[in-house]
Scaffold this motif. Structure first.
Motif, mmCIF file in Angstrom:
data_model
loop_
_atom_site.group_PDB
_atom_site.id
_atom_site.type_symbol
_atom_site.label_atom_id
_atom_site.label_comp_id
_atom_site.label_asym_id
_atom_site.label_seq_id
_atom_site.Cartn_x
_atom_site.Cartn_y
_atom_site.Cartn_z
ATOM 1 N N GLU A 23 -51.677 -8.089 5.537
ATOM 2 C CA GLU A 23 -50.767 -9.113 6.033
ATOM 3 C C GLU A 23 -51.606 -10.252 6.584
ATOM 4 O OE1 GLU A 23 -48.155 -7.476 9.000
ATOM 5 O OE2 GLU A 23 -46.855 -6.573 7.496
ATOM 6 N N ILE A 24 -51.286 -11.466 6.155
ATOM 7 C CA ILE A 24 -51.922 -12.634 6.760
ATOM 8 C C ILE A 24 -50.826 -13.638 7.109
ATOM 9 C CG2 ILE A 24 -54.099 -12.323 5.507
ATOM 10 C CD1 ILE A 24 -53.339 -14.739 3.777
ATOM 11 N N VAL A 25 -51.126 -14.477 8.065
ATOM 12 C CA VAL A 25 -50.208 -15.543 8.466
ATOM 13 C C VAL A 25 -50.828 -16.855 7.986
ATOM 14 C CG1 VAL A 25 -49.080 -16.708 10.389
ATOM 15 C CG2 VAL A 25 -49.384 -14.224 10.442
ATOM 16 N N ILE A 26 -50.103 -17.560 7.144
ATOM 17 C CA ILE A 26 -50.604 -18.806 6.566
ATOM 18 C C ILE A 26 -50.933 -19.808 7.674
ATOM 19 C CG2 ILE A 26 -50.011 -20.774 5.060
ATOM 20 C CD1 ILE A 26 -50.417 -18.098 3.550
ATOM 21 N N GLY A 27 -52.131 -20.396 7.556
ATOM 22 C CA GLY A 27 -52.561 -21.406 8.511
ATOM 23 C C GLY A 27 -53.241 -20.868 9.755
ATOM 24 N N ASN A 28 -53.456 -19.541 9.821
ATOM 25 C CA ASN A 28 -54.057 -18.943 11.017
ATOM 26 C C ASN A 28 -55.557 -18.727 10.890
ATOM 27 O OD1 ASN A 28 -51.787 -18.880 12.572
ATOM 28 N ND2 ASN A 28 -51.794 -16.680 12.898
ATOM 29 N N MET A 29 -56.231 -19.538 10.073
ATOM 30 C CA MET A 29 -57.684 -19.485 9.960
ATOM 31 C C MET A 29 -58.182 -18.081 9.622
ATOM 32 S SD MET A 29 -58.595 -22.667 10.664
ATOM 33 C CE MET A 29 -60.285 -22.632 11.182
ATOM 34 N N PHE A 30 -57.546 -17.436 8.622
ATOM 35 C CA PHE A 30 -57.985 -16.107 8.175
ATOM 36 C C PHE A 30 -59.431 -16.202 7.725
ATOM 37 C CE2 PHE A 30 -58.152 -12.686 4.913
ATOM 38 C CZ PHE A 30 -57.846 -11.616 5.744
ATOM 39 N N LYS A 31 -60.223 -15.162 7.982
ATOM 40 C CA LYS A 31 -61.662 -15.237 7.728
ATOM 41 C C LYS A 31 -62.013 -15.485 6.265
ATOM 42 C CE LYS A 31 -62.101 -10.216 7.543
ATOM 43 N NZ LYS A 31 -62.690 -9.042 8.140
ATOM 44 N N LEU A 32 -61.144 -15.125 5.337
ATOM 45 C CA LEU A 32 -61.348 -15.428 3.914
ATOM 46 C C LEU A 32 -60.240 -16.380 3.482
ATOM 47 C CD1 LEU A 32 -62.213 -11.863 2.540
ATOM 48 C CD2 LEU A 32 -63.787 -13.745 2.958
ATOM 49 N N ASP A 33 -60.443 -17.672 3.702
ATOM 50 C CA ASP A 33 -59.379 -18.646 3.440
ATOM 51 C C ASP A 33 -58.981 -18.733 1.977
ATOM 52 O OD1 ASP A 33 -61.744 -19.850 2.733
ATOM 53 O OD2 ASP A 33 -61.296 -21.772 3.667
ATOM 54 N N ILE A 34 -59.784 -18.176 1.079
ATOM 55 C CA ILE A 34 -59.433 -18.168 -0.347
ATOM 56 C C ILE A 34 -58.130 -17.402 -0.596
ATOM 57 C CG2 ILE A 34 -60.778 -16.106 -0.933
ATOM 58 C CD1 ILE A 34 -60.438 -19.200 -3.153
ATOM 59 N N TRP A 35 -57.799 -16.425 0.275
ATOM 60 C CA TRP A 35 -56.572 -15.656 0.093
ATOM 61 C C TRP A 35 -55.355 -16.580 0.053
ATOM 62 C CZ3 TRP A 35 -56.549 -11.027 -1.761
ATOM 63 C CH2 TRP A 35 -57.531 -10.105 -1.446
ATOM 64 N N GLU A 36 -55.316 -17.589 0.910
ATOM 65 C CA GLU A 36 -54.160 -18.497 0.921
ATOM 66 C C GLU A 36 -54.030 -19.227 -0.409
ATOM 67 O OE1 GLU A 36 -53.662 -21.039 4.315
ATOM 68 O OE2 GLU A 36 -54.222 -19.449 5.713
ATOM 69 N N THR A 37 -55.150 -19.643 -0.985
ATOM 70 C CA THR A 37 -55.135 -20.324 -2.283
ATOM 71 C C THR A 37 -54.626 -19.386 -3.369
ATOM 72 O OG1 THR A 37 -57.001 -21.693 -1.615
ATOM 73 C CG2 THR A 37 -56.570 -21.520 -3.985
ATOM 74 N N LEU A 38 -55.146 -18.166 -3.389
ATOM 75 C CA LEU A 38 -54.744 -17.204 -4.416
ATOM 76 C C LEU A 38 -53.263 -16.852 -4.301
ATOM 77 C CD1 LEU A 38 -57.795 -14.749 -4.254
ATOM 78 C CD2 LEU A 38 -57.530 -16.787 -5.683
ATOM 79 N N LEU A 39 -52.816 -16.547 -3.108
ATOM 80 C CA LEU A 39 -51.425 -16.140 -2.900
ATOM 81 C C LEU A 39 -50.447 -17.270 -3.199
ATOM 82 C CD1 LEU A 39 -51.991 -14.091 0.343
ATOM 83 C CD2 LEU A 39 -51.406 -13.173 -1.912
ATOM 84 N N SER A 40 -50.841 -18.503 -2.947
ATOM 85 C CA SER A 40 -49.964 -19.648 -3.219
ATOM 86 C C SER A 40 -49.737 -19.863 -4.711
ATOM 87 C CB SER A 40 -50.555 -20.920 -2.605
ATOM 88 O OG SER A 40 -50.565 -20.817 -1.207
ATOM 89 N N SER A 41 -50.562 -19.240 -5.549
ATOM 90 C CA SER A 41 -50.419 -19.385 -6.995
ATOM 91 C C SER A 41 -49.600 -18.253 -7.613
ATOM 92 C CB SER A 41 -51.798 -19.423 -7.660
ATOM 93 O OG SER A 41 -52.357 -18.122 -7.740
#
Length: 82
Positions: A50-68
């Motif tokens: 579980e990650i919260v978008i915009g919360n500076m997750f240590k691997l920011d690539i996850w947000e890019t991947l999940l958004s696709s």
């Protein structure tokens, strides 16, 4: 660079995540060696990530991947180590 291969299509439109959106997903991380050695697998652990978008997750690539990805989609990503 990122290369994406859709293994199983999802449903609906691509998500438009806003800051604070919680995203829950399973993942498997593998090395690019001949054996495709598994480093981490959330299904073997039994708990999705579980990650919260915009919360500076240590691997920011996850947000890019999940958004696709669409809901229910299964995809494989090849990412540069950079």
């Amino acid at each position: 660079g990122i290369k994406k291969t859709i293994l199983h299509g999802g449903t609906g439109d691509l998500p438009k995540f806003i800051t604070g959106t919680k995203v829950t997903f399973h993942f498997r991380t593998q090395l690019c060696d001949d054996e495709r050695t598994v480093i981490d697998d959330s299904k073997k652990v039994g708990t999705p990530m579980e990650i919260v978008i915009g919360n500076m997750f240590k691997l920011d690539i996850w947000e890019t991947l999940l958004s696709s990805m669409r809901t229910g989609e299964v995809a494989e990503f090849w990412c540069d180590t950079i």
